[in-house]
Motif scaffolding. Sequence first.
Motif, PDB file in Angstrom:
ATOM      1  N   SER A   1       0.896  -1.227   0.036  1.00  0.00           N
ATOM      2  CA  SER A   1       0.077   0.054  -0.047  1.00  0.00           C
ATOM      3  C   SER A   1       0.892   1.343   0.004  1.00  0.00           C
ATOM      4  N   ARG A   2       2.094   0.937   0.332  1.00  0.00           N
ATOM      5  CA  ARG A   2       3.016   2.330   0.477  1.00  0.00           C
ATOM      6  C   ARG A   2       3.756   2.036  -0.895  1.00  0.00           C
ATOM      7  N   ALA A   3       3.309   2.361  -1.942  1.00  0.00           N
ATOM      8  CA  ALA A   3       4.127   2.308  -3.182  1.00  0.00           C
ATOM      9  C   ALA A   3       4.728   3.364  -3.366  1.00  0.00           C
ATOM     10  N   GLU A   4       4.817   4.667  -2.548  1.00  0.00           N
ATOM     11  CA  GLU A   4       5.361   5.779  -2.662  1.00  0.00           C
ATOM     12  C   GLU A   4       6.990   5.706  -2.493  1.00  0.00           C
ATOM     13  N   ILE A   5       7.211   4.567  -1.742  1.00  0.00           N
ATOM     14  CA  ILE A   5       8.547   4.017  -1.441  1.00  0.00           C
ATOM     15  C   ILE A   5       9.418   3.799  -2.783  1.00  0.00           C
ATOM     16  N   PHE A   6       8.550   3.340  -3.868  1.00  0.00           N
ATOM     17  CA  PHE A   6       9.208   3.111  -5.131  1.00  0.00           C
ATOM     18  C   PHE A   6       9.747   4.320  -5.840  1.00  0.00           C
ATOM     19  N   PHE A   7       8.986   5.561  -5.433  1.00  0.00           N
ATOM     20  CA  PHE A   7       9.261   6.647  -6.027  1.00  0.00           C
ATOM     21  C   PHE A   7       9.752   7.918  -5.044  1.00  0.00           C
ATOM     22  N   GLN A   8      10.261   7.299  -4.210  1.00  0.00           N
ATOM     23  CA  GLN A   8      10.949   8.166  -3.495  1.00  0.00           C
ATOM     24  C   GLN A   8      12.166   8.838  -3.565  1.00  0.00           C
ATOM     25  N   GLY A   9      12.441  10.092  -3.589  1.00  0.00           N
ATOM     26  CA  GLY A   9      13.477  10.654  -4.313  1.00  0.00           C
ATOM     27  C   GLY A   9      13.204  11.193  -5.347  1.00  0.00           C
ATOM     28  N   VAL A  10      12.167  10.824  -6.177  1.00  0.00           N
ATOM     29  CA  VAL A  10      11.829  11.587  -7.530  1.00  0.00           C
ATOM     30  C   VAL A  10      11.576  12.870  -7.411  1.00  0.00           C
TER      31      VAL A  10
ATOM     32  N   SER B   1      11.556  15.286 -10.136  1.00  0.00           N
ATOM     33  CA  SER B   1      11.163  15.748 -11.639  1.00  0.00           C
ATOM     34  C   SER B   1      10.495  14.871 -12.393  1.00  0.00           C
ATOM     35  N   LEU B   2       9.856  15.369 -13.558  1.00  0.00           N
ATOM     36  CA  LEU B   2       8.993  14.678 -14.390  1.00  0.00           C
ATOM     37  C   LEU B   2       9.981  13.598 -14.955  1.00  0.00           C
ATOM     38  N   LEU B   3      11.206  13.972 -15.541  1.00  0.00           N
ATOM     39  CA  LEU B   3      12.265  13.004 -16.137  1.00  0.00           C
ATOM     40  C   LEU B   3      12.519  11.973 -15.283  1.00  0.00           C
ATOM     41  N   ALA B   4      12.843  12.198 -14.127  1.00  0.00           N
ATOM     42  CA  ALA B   4      13.357  11.367 -12.978  1.00  0.00           C
ATOM     43  C   ALA B   4      12.040  10.394 -12.737  1.00  0.00           C
TER      44      ALA B   4
ATOM     45  N   LYS C   1       9.753   9.304 -14.866  1.00  0.00           N
ATOM     46  CA  LYS C   1       9.541   8.426 -16.023  1.00  0.00           C
ATOM     47  C   LYS C   1      10.702   7.515 -15.971  1.00  0.00           C
ATOM     48  N   LYS C   2      11.804   7.896 -15.644  1.00  0.00           N
ATOM     49  CA  LYS C   2      12.744   6.898 -15.944  1.00  0.00           C
ATOM     50  C   LYS C   2      12.759   5.998 -14.576  1.00  0.00           C
ATOM     51  N   ARG C   3      12.378   6.335 -13.349  1.00  0.00           N
ATOM     52  CA  ARG C   3      12.091   5.337 -12.305  1.00  0.00           C
ATOM     53  C   ARG C   3      10.959   4.337 -12.655  1.00  0.00           C
ATOM     54  N   TYR C   4       9.749   4.782 -13.213  1.00  0.00           N
ATOM     55  CA  TYR C   4       8.861   3.981 -13.658  1.00  0.00           C
ATOM     56  C   TYR C   4       9.229   2.927 -14.912  1.00  0.00           C
ATOM     57  N   ARG C   5      10.119   3.442 -15.875  1.00  0.00           N
ATOM     58  CA  ARG C   5      10.565   2.184 -16.510  1.00  0.00           C
ATOM     59  C   ARG C   5      11.611   1.239 -16.030  1.00  0.00           C
ATOM     60  N   ASP C   6      12.242   1.873 -15.029  1.00  0.00           N
ATOM     61  CA  ASP C   6      13.025   0.845 -14.306  1.00  0.00           C
ATOM     62  C   ASP C   6      12.244  -0.287 -13.492  1.00  0.00           C
ATOM     63  N   LEU C   7      11.341   0.350 -12.657  1.00  0.00           N
ATOM     64  CA  LEU C   7      10.412  -0.442 -11.979  1.00  0.00           C
ATOM     65  C   LEU C   7       9.855  -1.430 -13.136  1.00  0.00           C
ATOM     66  N   MET C   8       9.136  -0.961 -13.989  1.00  0.00           N
ATOM     67  CA  MET C   8       8.503  -1.938 -15.173  1.00  0.00           C
ATOM     68  C   MET C   8       9.516  -2.977 -15.260  1.00  0.00           C
ATOM     69  N   LYS C   9      10.521  -2.680 -15.778  1.00  0.00           N
ATOM     70  CA  LYS C   9      11.438  -3.913 -16.305  1.00  0.00           C
ATOM     71  C   LYS C   9      11.673  -4.803 -15.105  1.00  0.00           C
TER      72      LYS C   9
ATOM     73  N   PHE D   1       2.646  16.079 -10.880  1.00  0.00           N
ATOM     74  CA  PHE D   1       3.570  16.898 -11.736  1.00  0.00           C
ATOM     75  C   PHE D   1       2.920  17.808 -12.867  1.00  0.00           C
ATOM     76  N   ASP D   2       1.854  17.116 -13.651  1.00  0.00           N
ATOM     77  CA  ASP D   2       1.062  17.963 -14.547  1.00  0.00           C
ATOM     78  C   ASP D   2       0.558  19.268 -13.863  1.00  0.00           C
ATOM     79  N   ALA D   3      -0.123  19.134 -12.757  1.00  0.00           N
ATOM     80  CA  ALA D   3      -0.806  20.143 -12.021  1.00  0.00           C
ATOM     81  C   ALA D   3       0.176  20.954 -11.560  1.00  0.00           C
ATOM     82  N   TYR D   4       1.205  20.741 -11.248  1.00  0.00           N
ATOM     83  CA  TYR D   4       2.376  21.647 -10.660  1.00  0.00           C
ATOM     84  C   TYR D   4       2.954  22.402 -11.653  1.00  0.00           C
ATOM     85  N   MET D   5       3.188  21.823 -12.961  1.00  0.00           N
ATOM     86  CA  MET D   5       3.634  22.575 -14.110  1.00  0.00           C
ATOM     87  C   MET D   5       2.620  23.416 -14.744  1.00  0.00           C
ATOM     88  N   LYS D   6       1.170  23.291 -14.629  1.00  0.00           N
ATOM     89  CA  LYS D   6       0.161  23.880 -15.093  1.00  0.00           C
ATOM     90  C   LYS D   6      -0.122  25.272 -14.076  1.00  0.00           C
ATOM     91  N   ALA D   7       0.348  25.099 -13.112  1.00  0.00           N
ATOM     92  CA  ALA D   7       0.206  26.195 -12.088  1.00  0.00           C
ATOM     93  C   ALA D   7       1.261  27.225 -11.955  1.00  0.00           C
TER      94      ALA D   7
END
Length: 177
Positions: free
Chosen positions: A119-128, A130-133, A135-143, A171-177
């Motif tokens: 339930s705490r999947a944010e651990i996987f994205f901890q320290g991310v 930027s949008l580029l980071a 996407k890169k972390r997501y690709r690595d996790l999917m691999k 991130f999209d909401a942050y970028m639009k604001a």
Amino acid sequence: MEKFISEERIDKATEEELFEMKLWIYKESQRLEQEQMAVDRKVAEIEAEMKKFRDRFQFERSRLEHDKQKLQDDKALFDQQIEILKEGFDKLNIDKKKLERERKKLEQEKGYLREDEYSRAEIFFQGVNSLLALKKRYRDLMKIYHPDNLCGDHKLCDIINEEYNVLLRQFDAYMKA
């Protein structure tokens, strides 16, 4: 020619009667010789047919023996092949049981992971940050966790996707604001 049969008649016969008797005896001996030759030919034909029959019988007997031996050899080969297949299936069953035990062991190990970690999947994205980071972390996790991989997990992959989508919207909401 029954009149010539008795010996008395031969002794009392005239020259002409003796000539007739000789002629009759000659014709009769010729007829008997021809019949003897016909009988000899028939005997030779029968013997030739018997020889052919014996040869054919011998050939068929040897062919039968050969086929019998070949059948025995084929049966022995078939029995060997059956034994090899049985051994192969036994080995496959052993390997299948071993693989099933390993699969159960892996599922048990997955079960030891605490549910709150899922339930705490944010651990996987901890320290991310930027949008580029992201996407890169997501690709690595999917691999690593994609269900098509050997160690993949469908449930964990869904959790990662949900968290990725949440962070992507943030991130999209942050970028639009």
